[in-house]
Design an enzyme around this catalytic site. Sequence first.
Site, PDB file in Angstrom:
ATOM      1  N   TYR A 136      -5.171  66.001  46.704  1.00 40.91           N
ATOM      2  CA  TYR A 136      -5.701  66.896  47.750  1.00 40.91           C
ATOM      3  C   TYR A 136      -5.007  66.431  48.942  1.00 40.91           C
ATOM      4  O   TYR A 136      -4.770  67.180  49.985  1.00 40.91           O
ATOM      5  CB  TYR A 136      -7.072  66.842  47.886  1.00 40.91           C
ATOM      6  CG  TYR A 136      -7.725  67.541  47.089  1.00 40.91           C
ATOM      7  CD1 TYR A 136      -7.696  67.822  45.714  1.00 40.91           C
ATOM      8  CD2 TYR A 136      -8.717  68.955  47.814  1.00 40.91           C
ATOM      9  CE1 TYR A 136      -8.665  68.730  45.237  1.00 40.91           C
ATOM     10  CE2 TYR A 136      -9.614  69.457  47.042  1.00 40.91           C
ATOM     11  CZ  TYR A 136      -9.194  69.425  45.754  1.00 40.91           C
ATOM     12  OH  TYR A 136     -10.239  70.431  45.027  1.00 40.91           O
ATOM     13  N   LYS A 187      -7.272  60.109  33.418  1.00 39.84           N
ATOM     14  CA  LYS A 187      -6.308  60.516  32.349  1.00 39.84           C
ATOM     15  C   LYS A 187      -5.435  59.180  32.393  1.00 39.84           C
ATOM     16  O   LYS A 187      -4.112  59.395  32.717  1.00 39.84           O
ATOM     17  CB  LYS A 187      -5.579  62.018  32.605  1.00 39.84           C
ATOM     18  CG  LYS A 187      -6.309  63.134  32.438  1.00 39.84           C
ATOM     19  CD  LYS A 187      -6.482  63.650  30.885  1.00 39.84           C
ATOM     20  CE  LYS A 187      -5.233  63.902  30.333  1.00 39.84           C
ATOM     21  NZ  LYS A 187      -5.468  64.198  28.891  1.00 39.84           N
ATOM     22  N   ASP A 220     -10.552  65.279  30.130  1.00 39.94           N
ATOM     23  CA  ASP A 220     -10.608  66.529  29.447  1.00 39.94           C
ATOM     24  C   ASP A 220     -11.669  66.453  28.234  1.00 39.94           C
ATOM     25  O   ASP A 220     -12.344  67.333  28.307  1.00 39.94           O
ATOM     26  CB  ASP A 220      -9.102  66.847  28.659  1.00 39.94           C
ATOM     27  CG  ASP A 220      -8.626  65.635  27.678  1.00 39.94           C
ATOM     28  OD1 ASP A 220      -9.136  64.483  28.135  1.00 39.94           O
ATOM     29  OD2 ASP A 220      -7.722  65.910  26.977  1.00 39.94           O
ATOM     30  N   ASP A 244     -13.443  67.877  41.319  1.00 40.95           N
ATOM     31  CA  ASP A 244     -13.662  69.396  41.823  1.00 40.95           C
ATOM     32  C   ASP A 244     -14.102  70.255  40.462  1.00 40.95           C
ATOM     33  O   ASP A 244     -14.972  70.811  40.601  1.00 40.95           O
ATOM     34  CB  ASP A 244     -12.374  69.749  42.387  1.00 40.95           C
ATOM     35  CG  ASP A 244     -12.740  71.140  42.752  1.00 40.95           C
ATOM     36  OD1 ASP A 244     -13.527  71.459  43.439  1.00 40.95           O
ATOM     37  OD2 ASP A 244     -11.716  71.835  42.653  1.00 40.95           O
ATOM     38  N   ASP A 248     -17.902  71.732  39.036  1.00 40.48           N
ATOM     39  CA  ASP A 248     -18.282  73.027  39.036  1.00 40.48           C
ATOM     40  C   ASP A 248     -18.858  73.392  37.247  1.00 40.48           C
ATOM     41  O   ASP A 248     -19.882  73.976  37.187  1.00 40.48           O
ATOM     42  CB  ASP A 248     -17.005  74.105  38.998  1.00 40.48           C
ATOM     43  CG  ASP A 248     -17.097  74.584  40.327  1.00 40.48           C
ATOM     44  OD1 ASP A 248     -17.673  74.018  41.285  1.00 40.48           O
ATOM     45  OD2 ASP A 248     -16.362  75.527  40.648  1.00 40.48           O
TER      46      ASP A 248
HETATM   47  C1  IPM Z   1     -15.268  72.056  46.575  1.00 36.49           C
HETATM   48  C2  IPM Z   1     -14.499  73.359  47.102  1.00 36.49           C
HETATM   49  C3  IPM Z   1     -13.411  72.870  47.946  1.00 36.49           C
HETATM   50  C4  IPM Z   1     -12.597  71.743  47.191  1.00 36.49           C
HETATM   51  C5  IPM Z   1     -12.436  73.939  48.495  1.00 36.49           C
HETATM   52  C6  IPM Z   1     -13.197  74.977  49.128  1.00 36.49           C
HETATM   53  C7  IPM Z   1     -11.230  73.202  49.491  1.00 36.49           C
HETATM   54  O1  IPM Z   1     -14.094  73.735  45.846  1.00 36.49           O
HETATM   55  O2  IPM Z   1     -15.954  71.776  47.620  1.00 36.49           O
HETATM   56  O3  IPM Z   1     -15.269  71.823  45.488  1.00 36.49           O
HETATM   57  O4  IPM Z   1     -11.461  72.257  46.285  1.00 36.49           O
HETATM   58  O5  IPM Z   1     -12.428  70.460  47.599  1.00 36.49           O
HETATM   59 MG    MG Z   2     -14.814  73.063  43.975  1.00 39.51          MG
END
Ligand code: IPM
Ligand code: MG
Length: 350
Positions: A136, A187, A220, A244, A248
Amino acid sequence: MTDLLLLPGDGIGPEVTAQVRRVAGKITPDLTLEERPFGGTSLDLLGAPLSDETLAAAKAAKAVLMGAVGGPKWKDAPRAKRPEAGLLGLRAGMGVFANLRPAICFQPLANASSLKRELVEGLDFMIVRELTGGVYFGQPRFIEDMPGGGRRGVDTQVYTTAEIERVARVAFELARGRRNKVSSAEKSNVMETGLLWRQVVTDLHAREYADVELEHILADNAAMQIVKNPKQFDVMVTDNLFGDILSDAAAQLTGSLGMLPSAALGAPGTPGLYEPIHGSAPDIAGKGIANPLAAILSFEMALRWSLDRADLADELFAAVNRALEKGARTPDLGGAMTTVQMGDAVLAEL
Ligand code: IPM
Ligand code: MG
């Protein structure tokens, strides 16, 4: 001095943070609140998604609570002006390197998961995502024309031992107060940063945390295990990009992104940054139907980790559970309540 800086941001951000204000007004009436523009809203108003004043106010507060950023209106803005750049700038500027992302399955919502009820019922697992390093932020990064035609894009993944060690330490400390297990995902079979990650975590564990169970898992495989048998995990520590993605996936297990908070912590004594995991949801913004519980639970985390009120955090967490038990549901949870009614439902339990 401001105790809590609110950054409502874009989309549904202002609607959900308005409910945080009501909850804070009831359980912490003495808390000093301040509000500032952030994200696309700030770009429109001040010409930058994160103004110097807002960053300074964030660093000076005890805790910062962000609603959401981004939306179609700003999708063509240059990268540095994009709402997301404001968020990355805030994370880096505040130095909040450890991102706690819980995946908790609330009992009344166990049927809302896309997985079988028995796989997620009682789930309580925490991803600790490194938040201020890795790909990032790594340099160089660019897109360039190649002499023979075509272009090439370059991103850089970098981690230092110090960056890995400090986030791993947070994971081990957390695990000690939970079920005492850390899964470290990388990884190392492909990446140099992954190899270093594994070595640093192994060394730190041997030196200071040998009482905690540690497993190394390839990222993975971690993704697969999260959807196969999530209850095997207690605390998972991983880098910025894997975190990230894995967070999710973990969040979806619980049925709704609209339920989950997060905390980003820096060095002890510095302010934490709290945000719901969900985005700005431009499709439902302004309709008054966004689920405010993730934002309210982000305030719960702020009470616990930055404002030194774990007692009130426990109360608030229990109140949210009772509201859910009594059937409080916004459309994303298969119900018909508005954002304000959800706020009412929580307030009624406090
Ligand atoms: C998160 C989001 C952010 C990230 C984006 C909005 C920059 O996906 O907080 O998980 O990738 O960190
Ligand atoms: Mg995210």
